[in-house]
Each structure stands twice: as C-alpha cells, then as structure tokens.
Design a protein around this motif. Structure first.
Motif, PDB file in Angstrom:
ATOM      1  N   VAL A 208       0.763  -1.422   0.097  1.00 50.66           N
ATOM      2  CA  VAL A 208       0.066  -0.284   0.138  1.00 50.66           C
ATOM      3  C   VAL A 208       0.993   1.197   0.012  1.00 50.66           C
ATOM      4  CG1 VAL A 208      -1.528   1.299   1.446  1.00 50.66           C
ATOM      5  CG2 VAL A 208      -1.995  -1.099   1.124  1.00 50.66           C
ATOM      6  N   ASP A 209       2.009   1.197   0.801  1.00 50.20           N
ATOM      7  CA  ASP A 209       2.766   2.512   0.872  1.00 50.20           C
ATOM      8  C   ASP A 209       3.445   2.647  -0.581  1.00 50.20           C
ATOM      9  OD1 ASP A 209       2.449   3.132   3.336  1.00 50.20           O
ATOM     10  OD2 ASP A 209       4.052   2.598   4.292  1.00 50.20           O
ATOM     11  N   LEU A 210       3.995   1.855  -1.197  1.00 53.24           N
ATOM     12  CA  LEU A 210       4.606   1.620  -2.428  1.00 53.24           C
ATOM     13  C   LEU A 210       3.562   2.206  -3.603  1.00 53.24           C
ATOM     14  CD1 LEU A 210       7.331  -1.051  -2.252  1.00 53.24           C
ATOM     15  CD2 LEU A 210       7.679   1.272  -1.942  1.00 53.24           C
ATOM     16  N   ILE A 211       2.499   1.730  -3.542  1.00 57.43           N
ATOM     17  CA  ILE A 211       1.624   1.771  -5.017  1.00 57.43           C
ATOM     18  C   ILE A 211       0.226   2.294  -4.686  1.00 57.43           C
ATOM     19  CG2 ILE A 211       0.335  -0.341  -4.924  1.00 57.43           C
ATOM     20  CD1 ILE A 211       1.688  -0.575  -8.056  1.00 57.43           C
ATOM     21  N   GLY A 212      -0.154   2.392  -3.471  1.00 52.25           N
ATOM     22  CA  GLY A 212      -1.343   2.936  -3.087  1.00 52.25           C
ATOM     23  C   GLY A 212      -2.551   1.991  -3.315  1.00 52.25           C
ATOM     24  N   GLY A 213      -3.848   2.624  -3.022  1.00 53.17           N
ATOM     25  CA  GLY A 213      -4.923   1.794  -2.986  1.00 53.17           C
ATOM     26  C   GLY A 213      -4.775   0.601  -2.212  1.00 53.17           C
ATOM     27  N   ASP A 214      -5.431  -0.499  -2.696  1.00 56.42           N
ATOM     28  CA  ASP A 214      -5.267  -1.674  -1.836  1.00 56.42           C
ATOM     29  C   ASP A 214      -4.041  -2.375  -2.007  1.00 56.42           C
ATOM     30  OD1 ASP A 214      -5.481  -2.816  -4.067  1.00 56.42           O
ATOM     31  OD2 ASP A 214      -7.559  -3.947  -3.875  1.00 56.42           O
ATOM     32  N   GLY A 215      -3.119  -1.908  -2.714  1.00 60.36           N
ATOM     33  CA  GLY A 215      -1.749  -2.508  -2.740  1.00 60.36           C
ATOM     34  C   GLY A 215      -1.618  -3.857  -3.780  1.00 60.36           C
ATOM     35  N   SER A 216      -2.501  -4.254  -4.418  1.00 63.05           N
ATOM     36  CA  SER A 216      -2.831  -5.442  -5.318  1.00 63.05           C
ATOM     37  C   SER A 216      -2.229  -5.017  -6.758  1.00 63.05           C
ATOM     38  CB  SER A 216      -4.236  -5.771  -5.443  1.00 63.05           C
ATOM     39  OG  SER A 216      -5.181  -4.884  -6.163  1.00 63.05           O
ATOM     40  N   ALA A 217      -1.888  -3.612  -6.787  1.00 60.26           N
ATOM     41  CA  ALA A 217      -1.302  -3.396  -7.986  1.00 60.26           C
ATOM     42  C   ALA A 217       0.227  -3.803  -8.165  1.00 60.26           C
ATOM     43  CB  ALA A 217      -1.513  -1.934  -8.563  1.00 60.26           C
ATOM     44  N   ILE A 218       0.771  -3.872  -6.973  1.00 66.52           N
ATOM     45  CA  ILE A 218       2.303  -4.048  -6.913  1.00 66.52           C
ATOM     46  C   ILE A 218       2.737  -5.616  -7.392  1.00 66.52           C
ATOM     47  CG2 ILE A 218       2.069  -5.361  -4.614  1.00 66.52           C
ATOM     48  CD1 ILE A 218       4.530  -2.489  -5.624  1.00 66.52           C
ATOM     49  N   LEU A 219       1.735  -6.351  -7.834  1.00 68.62           N
ATOM     50  CA  LEU A 219       1.908  -7.636  -8.061  1.00 68.62           C
ATOM     51  C   LEU A 219       2.358  -7.661  -9.381  1.00 68.62           C
ATOM     52  CD1 LEU A 219       1.427 -10.543  -6.803  1.00 68.62           C
ATOM     53  CD2 LEU A 219      -0.670 -10.828  -8.150  1.00 68.62           C
ATOM     54  N   GLY A 220       3.740  -8.378  -9.456  1.00 71.64           N
ATOM     55  CA  GLY A 220       4.164  -8.479 -11.028  1.00 71.64           C
ATOM     56  C   GLY A 220       5.011  -7.197 -11.231  1.00 71.64           C
ATOM     57  N   GLN A 221       4.995  -6.203 -10.151  1.00 67.69           N
ATOM     58  CA  GLN A 221       6.061  -4.926 -10.563  1.00 67.69           C
ATOM     59  C   GLN A 221       7.474  -5.291  -9.932  1.00 67.69           C
ATOM     60  OE1 GLN A 221       4.858  -2.765 -12.361  1.00 67.69           O
ATOM     61  NE2 GLN A 221       2.900  -3.771 -12.589  1.00 67.69           N
ATOM     62  N   THR A 222       8.505  -4.773 -10.438  1.00 65.86           N
ATOM     63  CA  THR A 222       9.888  -4.861  -9.971  1.00 65.86           C
ATOM     64  C   THR A 222       9.894  -3.639  -9.011  1.00 65.86           C
ATOM     65  OG1 THR A 222      10.393  -5.784 -11.941  1.00 65.86           O
ATOM     66  CG2 THR A 222      12.173  -4.900 -10.608  1.00 65.86           C
ATOM     67  N   VAL A 223      10.352  -3.884  -7.648  1.00 64.83           N
ATOM     68  CA  VAL A 223      10.759  -2.960  -6.846  1.00 64.83           C
ATOM     69  C   VAL A 223      12.184  -3.223  -6.400  1.00 64.83           C
ATOM     70  CG1 VAL A 223      10.219  -2.458  -4.292  1.00 64.83           C
ATOM     71  CG2 VAL A 223       8.443  -3.088  -5.908  1.00 64.83           C
ATOM     72  N   GLN A 224      12.798  -1.780  -6.121  1.00 66.60           N
ATOM     73  CA  GLN A 224      14.139  -1.743  -5.668  1.00 66.60           C
ATOM     74  C   GLN A 224      14.327  -1.867  -4.095  1.00 66.60           C
ATOM     75  OE1 GLN A 224      16.820  -1.580  -7.848  1.00 66.60           O
ATOM     76  NE2 GLN A 224      15.367  -1.420  -9.737  1.00 66.60           N
ATOM     77  N   PHE A 225      15.090  -2.719  -3.687  1.00 66.98           N
ATOM     78  CA  PHE A 225      15.367  -2.915  -2.433  1.00 66.98           C
ATOM     79  C   PHE A 225      16.925  -2.640  -1.994  1.00 66.98           C
ATOM     80  CE2 PHE A 225      11.807  -5.746  -2.812  1.00 66.98           C
ATOM     81  CZ  PHE A 225      10.711  -5.120  -1.895  1.00 66.98           C
ATOM     82  N   ASN A 226      17.162  -1.530  -1.487  1.00 62.50           N
ATOM     83  CA  ASN A 226      18.540  -1.026  -1.281  1.00 62.50           C
ATOM     84  C   ASN A 226      19.365  -1.068  -2.614  1.00 62.50           C
ATOM     85  OD1 ASN A 226      18.335  -0.703   1.275  1.00 62.50           O
ATOM     86  ND2 ASN A 226      19.446  -2.141   2.139  1.00 62.50           N
ATOM     87  N   GLY A 227      18.353  -0.710  -3.702  1.00 63.05           N
ATOM     88  CA  GLY A 227      19.099  -0.616  -4.920  1.00 63.05           C
ATOM     89  C   GLY A 227      19.172  -1.825  -5.928  1.00 63.05           C
ATOM     90  N   ILE A 228      18.776  -3.057  -5.198  1.00 58.89           N
ATOM     91  CA  ILE A 228      18.629  -4.109  -5.990  1.00 58.89           C
ATOM     92  C   ILE A 228      17.304  -4.657  -6.479  1.00 58.89           C
ATOM     93  CG2 ILE A 228      19.089  -6.701  -5.479  1.00 58.89           C
ATOM     94  CD1 ILE A 228      21.651  -4.759  -5.191  1.00 58.89           C
ATOM     95  N   ALA A 229      16.991  -5.010  -7.596  1.00 56.47           N
ATOM     96  CA  ALA A 229      15.587  -5.266  -8.266  1.00 56.47           C
ATOM     97  C   ALA A 229      15.250  -6.677  -7.918  1.00 56.47           C
ATOM     98  CB  ALA A 229      15.933  -5.153  -9.750  1.00 56.47           C
ATOM     99  N   TYR A 230      13.910  -6.595  -7.327  1.00 58.68           N
ATOM    100  CA  TYR A 230      13.300  -7.737  -6.871  1.00 58.68           C
ATOM    101  C   TYR A 230      11.876  -7.807  -7.490  1.00 58.68           C
ATOM    102  CZ  TYR A 230      16.572  -9.893  -3.275  1.00 58.68           C
ATOM    103  OH  TYR A 230      17.322 -10.401  -2.842  1.00 58.68           O
ATOM    104  N   GLN A 231      11.389  -8.802  -8.286  1.00 53.04           N
ATOM    105  CA  GLN A 231      10.237  -8.864  -8.870  1.00 53.04           C
ATOM    106  C   GLN A 231       9.247  -9.322  -7.629  1.00 53.04           C
ATOM    107  OE1 GLN A 231       9.354 -11.619 -11.979  1.00 53.04           O
ATOM    108  NE2 GLN A 231       7.511 -10.524 -12.552  1.00 53.04           N
ATOM    109  N   VAL A 232       8.005  -8.618  -7.516  1.00 50.02           N
ATOM    110  CA  VAL A 232       6.985  -8.955  -6.476  1.00 50.02           C
ATOM    111  C   VAL A 232       6.192  -9.879  -7.283  1.00 50.02           C
ATOM    112  CG1 VAL A 232       5.032  -8.296  -5.180  1.00 50.02           C
ATOM    113  CG2 VAL A 232       7.099  -6.734  -5.414  1.00 50.02           C
ATOM    114  N   VAL A 233       6.005 -11.317  -6.679  1.00 49.57           N
ATOM    115  CA  VAL A 233       5.355 -12.428  -7.163  1.00 49.57           C
ATOM    116  C   VAL A 233       4.156 -12.840  -6.214  1.00 49.57           C
ATOM    117  CG1 VAL A 233       7.320 -13.503  -8.561  1.00 49.57           C
ATOM    118  CG2 VAL A 233       6.824 -14.059  -6.008  1.00 49.57           C
TER     119      VAL A 233
END
Length: 448
Positions: A208-233
C-alpha cells in the motif's frame, strides 16, 4: 399450607409494590449481568492472546543463537547445489544442502575468538538447519526453514519509498512454518530457491505504501530494495498489528537471493522448525536441542543457542489470563453480595409493614413454617426474576465486539451467576422470614 399457596401469597406480596420490587431486583440483576460480562471480558482477552500467539505458529519452534563460553562447533555452509529448498519431506527423501546452485563455493570457516576467559562462537549456520532434517534423530520435526534477516532495507518504486520493517530470506517451507498464506500471487518455489531468483512476497503495508490503493497493483512489478531489483510475485495475507509491531510491514524472499544481494554468506539469523503436530512440540524441541548440542559441542549448562517454544508462552499466558478472569469475576461477585443485602433490607421493611397481616394469619392457625415459607418464597422470587433478567442482559452484552476485541461468554459464568443469585435469595431471605414467623400473634395484632 402447601407450596402452591406459599407461591400465591409470595406473588401477591411482590406485586403489591411493583416499583419497590423492581428496584430490589435491579441489585441482583446488575450483579448477575456484571459477573457474566466481566468473565466474558476475561475469557475474550484470553482467547485474543492465545490467537495472537497461535498466529506465530503454535507448533513452530524458533532457534536463535546466544554468546556463551562454550567450546567448538561445526562450520556453516555457503552451500553447493542442494535440493532442500522446501526442507521438509523433500529433505528427507533426497538429502542435499540448503545452498543454492553454483558459485557459493565451500563451507564457511568455523572460527573462535579466545581472550583467555571467553570463547565466542560463530552463529547458527545452514549446516545446523540441514542437520535438523534427520528423520532418525528428529522424527517429530516436520519441516525446517533457515532464516536470514537483512537490516535497514529501503524499498523504492517509481518515486515512492518505504523503510521495510522486516526483510526475511528463507526457504519455501517458511510460509508453512510461520502460518502464512498469500492473498494474491504465487509462493516461492524450490526452483526459485535453487535458481537464486530475485523475487519476493510483500506484506500489505509495504504494498500500500509503495503503490497506493489496496496494494494489489504491486503484483508483478519490480521493486528496488537498497538498489537491488526484486520482482513481486505475491502479496502476503494481512495479519494486523501485534502491539506496536506491524506484522504486515515485511518482505519475504529466497534465502539464496538475499544472501547474494543484501546479507552476504556465512551465518544465519535463526532457524524455524515446525513440529509434526501440536502434541509433539516438546518432543521436537528435545530432539533439536540434542542435535545442536552435539554439533556445537555444548551441554545444557552452556548452550550457545535458545529455542522459543510458543506452547510454553501459551501456557503461561493462559495462567495469567485465568487469574485475571477470576479476579474480574470476584469483583463482579461483590455487586451480587450488595444486591443480596438489598433483598434482605427490603424484606425486613416488608415484614414490618405486614406485621398485622402476620398476626391475623397466625391467629387463625397459620404455622411458623407457613410464614417462613411465604417470606422466603418472596425473597427467592425477587432473586430469581432479577437473576433471569441479568442473564439475558449479560449474554446480550457478551456478544458485543469492541474494535478487534470480542467478548466471549463462558457458559459456566451464566450457570454460576444465576445459581448464586438464587442462593443469595435463600440466604438473605432466611433472617427476615424467621423474624416474621417469630412474632407473637397478640403483639402483631396490636402493632400500629
């Protein structure tokens, strides 16, 4: 005079002054309702605490390391290719190591630092976790999940950022051990683990903090963690808060990928062990203790690890909440006692008001037992009616929920409260009834 006649006279006496009878019953009513409601609050608190602890995994042990003055121990593995991603049944079937495929190379060195008085040991290792999946030495262990925790991780996505509360790296069996599930997406698989894939599962707070709404839109997106890319599955099912800790502010990723990118290799933060059933937790703990003591060359007196067993916490909390419930019931019981005193007070007033009636009845042949029965029946009737209304009110209020706190009516409290109300009617009605029956007819007839 038989029981029916006594009941008829008692009803007539109660109905003669309705307001006074209602006020008298209110004392018993409030007392009974208070007992039921306060015990329901205590029972609800106990259920809430047990639910919170059980959400951690009632048959899951958590092993962490401690610093002692112990001797040497086995080395940790950075791991060769192993097939123990899930580390449960698969581990026992096929053996192998925890490490991901390729390149990790060899075992981490086992080092000790001796300053003459203290030998500080290395922490828990993947080899320790591997050793716990021995069906012969640990038959009551169902699955094992080594855990690494990356500190100070910041997630960023398209300009939005969030400081992650807990970033966990583990194996596919971690979700089962931790009583977790997904509300969307797919879990981490053995293939993801061994292939060291940079994928992750996020909690609802992070999403929710990263994408807003109910957070479900984050699924399948690539998020950086300390600059390292991880895909949210996947998105973890919400657990809510436990005290000040937000249990949904977390990220779970394959241990192999987390070691590659965020924590480095070597020791691990903890080991999660799931017992075969809730009845075998103690046996599983004993087996784990025996294996680790042997590997670390320590004894019960100088163990360099600790095991958190939620069943022991549940037992202790059960005792505490049980005492708390008894205390609440005792406090409410005082109001019942006050209600009983009110019944006796009104019955004494009633005896005084009806002194001439008592004299007339005794003059025409009424026995002492008849008078006692009539007034005792009135006292019991007031208590029974007040008790019944109190039970109804107590049970209705006991169904309420305040936020996340749910009152739970204990059946025994209903029986106890009503039974005590009847007993109070008998006990506090005896003195006024005996006083009425002891009046001399001549004195009662002359009373003005």
């Amino acid at each position: 005079m038989n029981l029916r006649e006594s009941a008829r006279f008692a009803v007539r006496g109660v109905m003669a002054n309705k307001l006074r009878s209602l006020l008298t019953m209110s004392g018993i009513l409030i007392g009974v309702a208070a007992v039921i409601i306060l015990i329901a609050a205590g029972t609800g608190a106990s259920a809430s605490v047990q639910k919170s602890v059980s959400s951690l995994g009632s048959n899951t042990l958590t092993i962490t390391s401690t610093t002692t003055g112990a001797g040497s121990r086995g080395g940790g593995a950075r791991g060769g290719a192993g097939g123990l991603g899930a580390l449960g049944g698969a581990a026992r079937a096929g053996g192998g190591g925890f490490g991901g495929a390729g390149g990790a190379g060899g075992a981490a060195s086992s080092s000790t630092v001796n300053n003459g008085t203290l030998v500080q040991q290395p922490q828990l290792t993947l080899d320790d976790a591997q050793a716990l999946v021995d069906e012969t030495q640990a038959p009551d262990v169902a699955s094992v999940a080594p855990v690494v925790t990356a500190p100070s991780v910041t997630a960023t996505y398209e300009g939005a950022s969030h400081t992650v509360g807990t970033f966990t790296g583990s194996t596919p069996s971690y979700l089962t051990n931790d009583n977790d599930s997904l509300q969307a997406g797919v879990p981490i698989s053995d293939t993801d683990y061994t292939a060291r894939k940079r994928i992750c599962l996020v909690g609802t707070t992070v999403a929710v903090d990263l994408i807003g709404g109910d957070g479900s839109a984050i699924l399948g997106q690539t998020v950086q963690f300390n600059g390292i890319a991880y895909q949210v599955v996947g998105i973890l099912t919400a657990k809510g808060s436990s005290g000040p800790q937000d249990q949904d502010d977390r990220v779970v990723a394959p241990l192999t990928a987390v070691q590659d990118t965020l924590t480095g290799y070597g020791t691990i933060s903890s080991i999660s062990v799931k017992a075969a059933s809730s009845t075998e937790v103690t046996a599983a703990q004993d087996e784990v203790t025996s294996i680790l003591n042997q590997r670390h060359h320590v004894t019960a007196a100088n163990e360099d690890f600790s095991i958190f067993n939620p069943t022991s916490i549940l037992s202790a909390l059960g005792t505490i909440t049980g005492v708390f419930t008894i205390l609440l019931g005792g406090v409410a019981g005082i109001s019942l006692l006050v209600g009983g005193i009110g019944v006796m007070n009104i019955m004494l007033v009633t005896v005084t008001e009806r002194t001439r009636e008592i004299g007339i009845r005794k003059a025409i042949g009424a026995q002492k037992s008849d008078i006692v029965g009539q007034f005792l029946m009135e006292a019991v009737m007031l208590s029974v009616f007040g008790g019944l209304i109190g039970v109804v009110i107590g049970v209705l209020v006991g169904q309420l929920q305040f936020g996340t706190f749910q009152l739970v009516v204990a059946p025994y409290s209903v029986v106890l409260a009503f039974g005590v109300s009847v007993a109070i009617g008998l006990f506090f009605g005896i003195y006024p009834a005996n006083r009425a029956a002891s009046l001399r007819p001549i004195d009662a007839l002359r009373y003005e």
